[in-house]
Write a protein that holds these residues in place. Structure first.
Motif, mmCIF file in Angstrom:
data_model
loop_
_atom_site.group_PDB
_atom_site.id
_atom_site.type_symbol
_atom_site.label_atom_id
_atom_site.label_comp_id
_atom_site.label_asym_id
_atom_site.label_seq_id
_atom_site.Cartn_x
_atom_site.Cartn_y
_atom_site.Cartn_z
ATOM 1 N N MET A 22 0.826 -1.213 0.000
ATOM 2 C CA MET A 22 0.000 0.000 0.000
ATOM 3 C C MET A 22 0.860 1.263 0.000
ATOM 4 S SD MET A 22 -3.060 -1.064 -0.205
ATOM 5 C CE MET A 22 -4.116 0.262 0.287
ATOM 6 N N ASP A 23 2.038 1.206 0.604
ATOM 7 C CA ASP A 23 2.902 2.371 0.720
ATOM 8 C C ASP A 23 3.953 2.456 -0.389
ATOM 9 O OD1 ASP A 23 1.567 3.013 3.058
ATOM 10 O OD2 ASP A 23 3.021 2.004 4.342
ATOM 11 N N ALA A 24 3.962 1.507 -1.291
ATOM 12 C CA ALA A 24 5.052 1.399 -2.256
ATOM 13 C C ALA A 24 4.795 2.201 -3.528
ATOM 14 C CB ALA A 24 5.275 -0.063 -2.615
ATOM 15 N N ASP A 25 5.891 2.754 -4.056
ATOM 16 C CA ASP A 25 5.840 3.384 -5.376
ATOM 17 C C ASP A 25 6.053 2.270 -6.406
ATOM 18 O OD1 ASP A 25 8.597 2.781 -5.564
ATOM 19 O OD2 ASP A 25 9.193 4.775 -4.923
ATOM 20 N N PRO A 26 5.891 2.568 -7.703
ATOM 21 C CA PRO A 26 6.029 1.513 -8.716
ATOM 22 C C PRO A 26 7.371 0.774 -8.660
ATOM 23 C CG PRO A 26 4.993 3.417 -9.698
ATOM 24 C CD PRO A 26 5.421 3.819 -8.302
ATOM 25 N N HIS A 27 8.448 1.497 -8.389
ATOM 26 C CA HIS A 27 9.757 0.848 -8.305
ATOM 27 C C HIS A 27 9.785 -0.151 -7.156
ATOM 28 C CE1 HIS A 27 14.032 0.303 -7.393
ATOM 29 N NE2 HIS A 27 14.203 0.502 -8.680
ATOM 30 N N LYS A 28 9.277 0.236 -6.014
ATOM 31 C CA LYS A 28 9.256 -0.636 -4.843
ATOM 32 C C LYS A 28 8.349 -1.851 -5.082
ATOM 33 C CE LYS A 28 10.017 -1.786 -0.523
ATOM 34 N NZ LYS A 28 11.294 -2.320 -0.091
ATOM 35 N N LEU A 29 7.231 -1.648 -5.779
ATOM 36 C CA LEU A 29 6.332 -2.764 -6.071
ATOM 37 C C LEU A 29 7.038 -3.837 -6.888
ATOM 38 C CD1 LEU A 29 2.988 -0.941 -6.873
ATOM 39 C CD2 LEU A 29 3.492 -2.360 -4.873
ATOM 40 N N VAL A 30 7.781 -3.415 -7.892
ATOM 41 C CA VAL A 30 8.523 -4.380 -8.703
ATOM 42 C C VAL A 30 9.570 -5.078 -7.839
ATOM 43 C CG1 VAL A 30 10.098 -4.665 -10.662
ATOM 44 C CG2 VAL A 30 8.072 -3.209 -10.882
ATOM 45 N N ALA A 31 10.248 -4.326 -6.981
ATOM 46 C CA ALA A 31 11.248 -4.925 -6.087
ATOM 47 C C ALA A 31 10.600 -5.965 -5.175
ATOM 48 C CB ALA A 31 11.941 -3.834 -5.269
ATOM 49 N N LEU A 32 9.406 -5.669 -4.658
ATOM 50 C CA LEU A 32 8.699 -6.623 -3.806
ATOM 51 C C LEU A 32 8.313 -7.884 -4.583
ATOM 52 C CD1 LEU A 32 6.387 -4.196 -1.800
ATOM 53 C CD2 LEU A 32 8.254 -5.576 -0.855
ATOM 54 N N ILE A 66 3.868 -14.805 -10.048
ATOM 55 C CA ILE A 66 4.515 -13.510 -9.831
ATOM 56 C C ILE A 66 5.262 -13.087 -11.096
ATOM 57 C CG2 ILE A 66 6.335 -12.299 -8.555
ATOM 58 C CD1 ILE A 66 5.508 -14.067 -6.104
ATOM 59 N N ILE A 67 6.010 -14.009 -11.671
ATOM 60 C CA ILE A 67 6.753 -13.701 -12.898
ATOM 61 C C ILE A 67 5.779 -13.347 -14.021
ATOM 62 C CG2 ILE A 67 8.292 -14.665 -14.661
ATOM 63 C CD1 ILE A 67 9.574 -16.307 -12.304
ATOM 64 N N GLY A 68 4.657 -14.033 -14.068
ATOM 65 C CA GLY A 68 3.630 -13.712 -15.051
ATOM 66 C C GLY A 68 3.092 -12.304 -14.873
ATOM 67 N N HIS A 69 2.919 -11.871 -13.636
ATOM 68 C CA HIS A 69 2.474 -10.499 -13.368
ATOM 69 C C HIS A 69 3.532 -9.492 -13.804
ATOM 70 C CE1 HIS A 69 -1.274 -11.421 -11.402
ATOM 71 N NE2 HIS A 69 -0.662 -12.223 -10.556
ATOM 72 N N LEU A 70 4.779 -9.789 -13.518
ATOM 73 C CA LEU A 70 5.858 -8.905 -13.962
ATOM 74 C C LEU A 70 5.879 -8.813 -15.485
ATOM 75 C CD1 LEU A 70 8.646 -10.105 -11.511
ATOM 76 C CD2 LEU A 70 7.716 -7.778 -11.625
ATOM 77 N N ASN A 71 5.738 -9.950 -16.140
ATOM 78 C CA ASN A 71 5.746 -9.985 -17.596
ATOM 79 C C ASN A 71 4.549 -9.228 -18.161
ATOM 80 O OD1 ASN A 71 6.462 -10.600 -20.213
ATOM 81 N ND2 ASN A 71 6.207 -12.806 -19.995
ATOM 82 N N GLY A 72 3.400 -9.433 -17.563
ATOM 83 C CA GLY A 72 2.189 -8.773 -18.035
ATOM 84 C C GLY A 72 2.186 -7.275 -17.825
ATOM 85 N N SER A 73 3.009 -6.783 -16.920
ATOM 86 C CA SER A 73 3.036 -5.348 -16.638
ATOM 87 C C SER A 73 4.009 -4.587 -17.531
ATOM 88 C CB SER A 73 3.385 -5.102 -15.170
ATOM 89 O OG SER A 73 4.725 -5.449 -14.912
ATOM 90 N N LEU A 74 4.768 -5.304 -18.342
ATOM 91 C CA LEU A 74 5.729 -4.634 -19.227
ATOM 92 C C LEU A 74 5.004 -3.792 -20.271
ATOM 93 C CD1 LEU A 74 8.236 -7.558 -19.817
ATOM 94 C CD2 LEU A 74 8.635 -5.510 -18.449
ATOM 95 N N ASP A 75 5.504 -2.594 -20.486
ATOM 96 C CA ASP A 75 4.969 -1.697 -21.510
ATOM 97 C C ASP A 75 5.923 -1.769 -22.695
ATOM 98 O OD1 ASP A 75 4.210 0.386 -23.158
ATOM 99 O OD2 ASP A 75 3.885 1.801 -21.511
#
Length: 142
Positions: A22-32, A66-75
Motif C-alpha cells: 500500500m505504501d510502495a511506489d512503482p519501483h518498490k512494487l517491482v522490487a517486492l 509472480i513472474i507472469g504479473h511482472l511480464n504482463g506489466s511490461l509496456d
C-alpha cells in the motif's frame, strides 16, 4: 495452541506485506515482486530437499504467477527492446520453473533463482534519482 500461533503469525505476515504494498511506489512494487518470486523459489528448493513435493509445486506455481504479473506489466511501447528482452527472459524463467516442477530438477531451480537474482540486483541498483523513470517499461495504473 500451536496451530493458532501459526495462524496469527501468518495473518501478521500478510498485514505486513499488505502495508508494504500500500505504501510502495512503482519501483518498490517491482522490487517486492522480484523478492517474492525469489523467496518462493528458495522455498521450492527447500521443499524439494525435504521431499514435500506438494508444497514445492505450490511454491513454484506462486513464483510463476509472480513472474507472469511482472511480464504482463511490461509496456512494450515505452520499453522497446528492453521490455522485449525482459519478456523473453520471464518466459524462459517460467519454462525452467515448469521443468523443475515436472522433473524435480534442482538445477532448473538454481538457474531460475540465479537469473531472477540478477534482475533483482539490477533493479535495486537503479539510483534513487532515476527511479521515477525506471518504471517506463511498466504500465502503472492511475
Amino acid at each position: 495452541m500451536l496451530g493458532s500461533s501459526r495462524r496469527y503469525a501468518e495473518q501478521y505476515r500478510k498485514l505486513e506485506v499488505s502495508g508494504n504494498v500500500m505504501d510502495a511506489d512503482p519501483h518498490k512494487l517491482v522490487a517486492l515482486l522480484l523478492s517474492g518470486a525469489c523467496e518462493r523459489i528458495r522455498l521450492a528448493k527447500a521443499c524439494l530437499d525435504n521431499g514435500d513435493l506438494a508444497r514445492k509445486g505450490k511454491a513454484i506455481g506462486e513464483a510463476c504467477a509472480i513472474i507472469g504479473h511482472l511480464n504482463g506489466s511490461l509496456d512494450h511501447e515505452a520499453g522497446g527492446d528492453l521490455a522485449g528482452n525482459l519478456s523473453s527472459l520471464y518466459d524462459y524463467l517460467v519454462q525452467r520453473l515448469t521443468e523443475a516442477n515436472l522433473h524435480n530438477d534442482h538445477a532448473a531451480l538454481d538457474e531460475a533463482l540465479s537469473l531472477l537474482g540478477e534482475i533483482d540486483a539490477a533493479w535495486n541498483a537503479i539510483p534513487a534519482g532515476q527511479r521515477q523513470h525506471a518504471p517506463a517499461t511498466l504500465e502503472t495504473a492511475p
